[in-house]
Scaffold this motif. Structure first.
Motif, mmCIF file in Angstrom:
data_model
loop_
_atom_site.group_PDB
_atom_site.id
_atom_site.type_symbol
_atom_site.label_atom_id
_atom_site.label_comp_id
_atom_site.label_asym_id
_atom_site.label_seq_id
_atom_site.Cartn_x
_atom_site.Cartn_y
_atom_site.Cartn_z
ATOM 1 N N ASP A 322 0.832 -1.210 0.000
ATOM 2 C CA ASP A 322 0.000 0.000 0.000
ATOM 3 C C ASP A 322 0.864 1.257 0.000
ATOM 4 O O ASP A 322 0.522 2.264 -0.638
ATOM 5 C CB ASP A 322 -0.933 0.003 1.220
ATOM 6 C CG ASP A 322 -2.046 -1.028 1.090
ATOM 7 O OD1 ASP A 322 -2.440 -1.322 -0.047
ATOM 8 O OD2 ASP A 322 -2.510 -1.532 2.139
ATOM 9 N N TRP A 326 0.283 3.714 -2.955
ATOM 10 C CA TRP A 326 -0.401 4.963 -2.620
ATOM 11 C C TRP A 326 0.516 6.015 -2.000
ATOM 12 O O TRP A 326 0.156 7.189 -1.948
ATOM 13 C CB TRP A 326 -1.571 4.679 -1.667
ATOM 14 C CG TRP A 326 -2.546 3.685 -2.201
ATOM 15 C CD1 TRP A 326 -2.690 2.384 -1.829
ATOM 16 C CD2 TRP A 326 -3.509 3.914 -3.230
ATOM 17 N NE1 TRP A 326 -3.680 1.774 -2.543
ATOM 18 C CE2 TRP A 326 -4.204 2.699 -3.424
ATOM 19 C CE3 TRP A 326 -3.858 5.022 -4.016
ATOM 20 C CZ2 TRP A 326 -5.231 2.552 -4.353
ATOM 21 C CZ3 TRP A 326 -4.886 4.883 -4.940
ATOM 22 C CH2 TRP A 326 -5.551 3.670 -5.109
ATOM 23 N N ILE A 332 -5.082 5.407 3.066
ATOM 24 C CA ILE A 332 -5.021 4.021 3.539
ATOM 25 C C ILE A 332 -3.919 3.813 4.562
ATOM 26 O O ILE A 332 -4.062 3.068 5.538
ATOM 27 C CB ILE A 332 -4.873 3.048 2.348
ATOM 28 C CG1 ILE A 332 -5.102 1.611 2.810
ATOM 29 C CG2 ILE A 332 -3.514 3.199 1.661
ATOM 30 C CD1 ILE A 332 -5.253 0.615 1.674
#
Length: 420
Positions: A322, A326, A332
Motif C-alpha cells: 500500500d 499509494w 489508507i
C-alpha cells in the motif's frame, strides 16, 4: 484616569526577549478596572526615553515602567526619569543595606556598581524588591497629577512587587474603579471570518464586548465586561457566553485555559477510554501536547514515531504494498497506522498523522501541507481525514496545526458518542 506601560530594553526591541511583562501588566490593569490605552517599548537610550516620558506624561496619569533598573551603565530608567523632571537622585542607605544582605546570603560581596541601584529621585518612595537587588520607586513628581511606578525587567521580581506593593497602593489611592473581567471561548474547525459572520450581532456590544482573534488555526472570542465587582461582571458575561456557545455548537471546544488536549483528556476519562498515537510528520508533537496535561497517564498509553516507512511496516503493520502503491502520505496508510498503534498498545482509540510538513518533499499531486489523519476506535472501521494546510505555511505551523486537528477530530467523535 488612565495608565500607560513603558518597557525599557534594547533586547525587547531586537526581539531577543519576549515582552511578557507588558502582557501581564495589561491583564492586571484590566482586572483592577484601570483603563490603559498605550504601551511603549523603548531601547536603552536616554534621549529616546525622555521623549517617551514627555509624550506619556501628557496623555496618561499613571506611568508604569519595567526594565532598566540594574547596576550596569545601560540601566538608566530611574536616572532618566529624575533628570526629565529636574529632581536630584538621593542615595538611600536602607537600599544598600538590603542589597548587601542579599549578596551575603548567597555567599557573595556586593559590587560597587550595585550602589547605583540605591539612587532614587528625591521625594520618591521605595517599591521594595524582596527577591532581587533592584528596587522600584513610587513617585508623584507633579503632586497628585502623575504617578510613576518602576519595576525591574525580571518577570518573577516584577510580578511579586506588583502583587505585594503596587496593587494595595493603587487600591488605597482610588485608582481601581470597579473591574474589567474577561473570558475567552475557544474554537477549532471554523475560520475566523465564518465565526465572525455567525456572531456578527454580538461584535457591536458595548458592555460586555465581544472580540474575535485567531492564531495557529485556533479562533477565540474574548468576552469582556466592566462592573463594580467580579460577580456583577460575571452576570453580564454569562448569558452572552451561553448564547455564543449555542450559536457555534460543536466548533466551540473550551474556555479560557482549556486546550484541545485537556478537553480530549476529560472526555476520554469520562468515557473510561484510552488512547495511543502514531506519528510521522509531527515527530512526537501530538504526544507532547497530550502529555503536557497533568494526569494524562490515566488515559494515554503512549505513541510510536513512525518517521521511516520501515517503522510503519514493522511496528504498525502497515502493508508495504500500500505504501508503494499509494505512498506513505495517503488515506489508507493513515488508517492502518491508527489501527496498528491501537492494536499494539491495546487502547480504545488509535490516532495517526502522516503528511508533508515541508519545506521540501511536495509534488504537484501531493503538495507541502497535505496531511492525512487516521482515527480507529473500538466500534466501526478506521477513518481517515484529508487536510490541505497550504504550501505557504512553515513547517512548525503545519506540524502544530496537524496535531491540533487530530485532537479535534477525536474530540468530536467523543462528544458525539457521549451526547455532549
Amino acid at each position: 484616569m488612565t495608565a500607560e506601560i513603558i518597557c525599557v530594553g534594547t533586547e525587547l526591541l531586537l526581539g531577543d526577549i519576549l515582552n511578557s511583562n507588558a502582557q501581564f501588566l495589561g491583564q492586571q490593569l484590566a482586572e483592577l478596572g484601570i483603563a490603559h490605552y498605550y504601551q511603549t517599548v523603548v531601547g536603552d537610550n536616554r534621549e529616546r526615553l525622555k521623549q517617551v516620558i514627555e509624550i506619556a506624561s501628557q496623555r496618561s496619569q499613571l506611568l508604569i515602567f519595567t526594565g532598566g533598573l540594574g547596576p550596569t551603565p545601560d540601566d538608566l530608567t530611574v536616572e532618566t526619569i529624575a533628570d526629565f523632571f529636574g529632581v536630584p537622585l538621593i542615595e538611600r542607605p536602607e537600599i544598600i543595606e538590603d542589597i548587601q544582605q542579599k549578596f551575603a546570603q548567597r555567599g557573595r560581596t556586593m559590587s560597587p556598581s550595585n550602589r547605583k541601584q540605591a539612587l532614587i529621585p528625591q521625594g520618591a518612595e521605595i517599591l521594595t524588591n524582596s527577591i532581587g537587588s533592584a528596587p522600584g520607586i513610587i513617585w508623584q513628581p507633579r503632586s497628585d497629577k502623575l504617578t510613576i511606578l518602576t519595576f525591574p525587567g525580571v518577570p518573577t521580581e516584577m510580578k511579586q512587587m506588583w502583587h505585594e506593593i503596587a496593587v494595595p497602593y493603587l487600591q488605597s489611592q482610588g485608582w481601581c474603579q470597579g473591574i474589567i473581567r474577561s473570558h475567552t471561548l475557544r474554537f477549532w474547525g471554523i475560520a475566523e471570518s465564518a465565526l465572525a459572520e455567525k456572531v456578527s450581532s454580538y461584535l457591536n456590544l458595548t458592555n460586555p464586548t465581544v472580540a474575535p482573534y485567531a492564531n495557529y488555526g485556533e479562533v477565540k472570542l474574548r468576552i469582556s465586561a466592566q462592573a463594580e465587582s467580579k460577580e456583577a461582571a460575571e452576570q453580564l458575561i454569562t448569558p452572552i457566553e451561553q448564547q455564543l456557545k449555542e450559536i457555534a455548537g460543536i466548533d466551540c471546544y473550551g474556555r479560557d485555559n482549556d486546550t484541545l488536549a485537556s478537553v480530549v483528556g476529560q472526555l476520554l476519562q469520562k468515557n473510561n477510554s484510552t488512547l495511543a498515537v502514531a506519528e510521522s510528520c509531527t515527530g512526537g508533537g501530538l504526544g507532547q501536547m497530550i502529555t503536557r496535561v497533568p494526569g494524562s497517564s490515566s488515559y494515554f498509553r503512549g505513541g510510536i514515531i513512525a518517521y521511516d516507512n520501515a517503522v510503519k511496516t514493522a511496528l504498525l503493520g502497515v502493508n508495504p504494498q500500500d505504501i508503494e502503491q499509494w505512498g506513505a502520505v495517503s488515506e489508507i496508510v493513515a488508517e492502518q497506522m491508527a489501527l496498528g498503534v491501537r492494536s499494539q498498545l491495546n487502547t480504545t482509540w488509535g490516532l495517526s498523522i502522516t503528511g508533508i510538513a515541508g519545506p521540501d518533499g511536495g509534488t504537484e499531486t501531493k503538495p507541502v501541507g497535505l496531511v492525512y489523519i487516521g482515527l480507529a476506535g473500538s466500534e466501526g472501521p478506521a477513518q481517515s481525514f484529508k487536510f490541505l494546510f497550504g504550501s505557504l505555511r512553515d513547517r512548525e505551523w503545519i506540524q502544530r496545526v496537524s496535531a491540533c486537528s487530530a485532537l479535534d477530530l477525536l474530540r468530536r467523535q467523543l462528544q458525539s458518542r457521549s451526547g455532549k
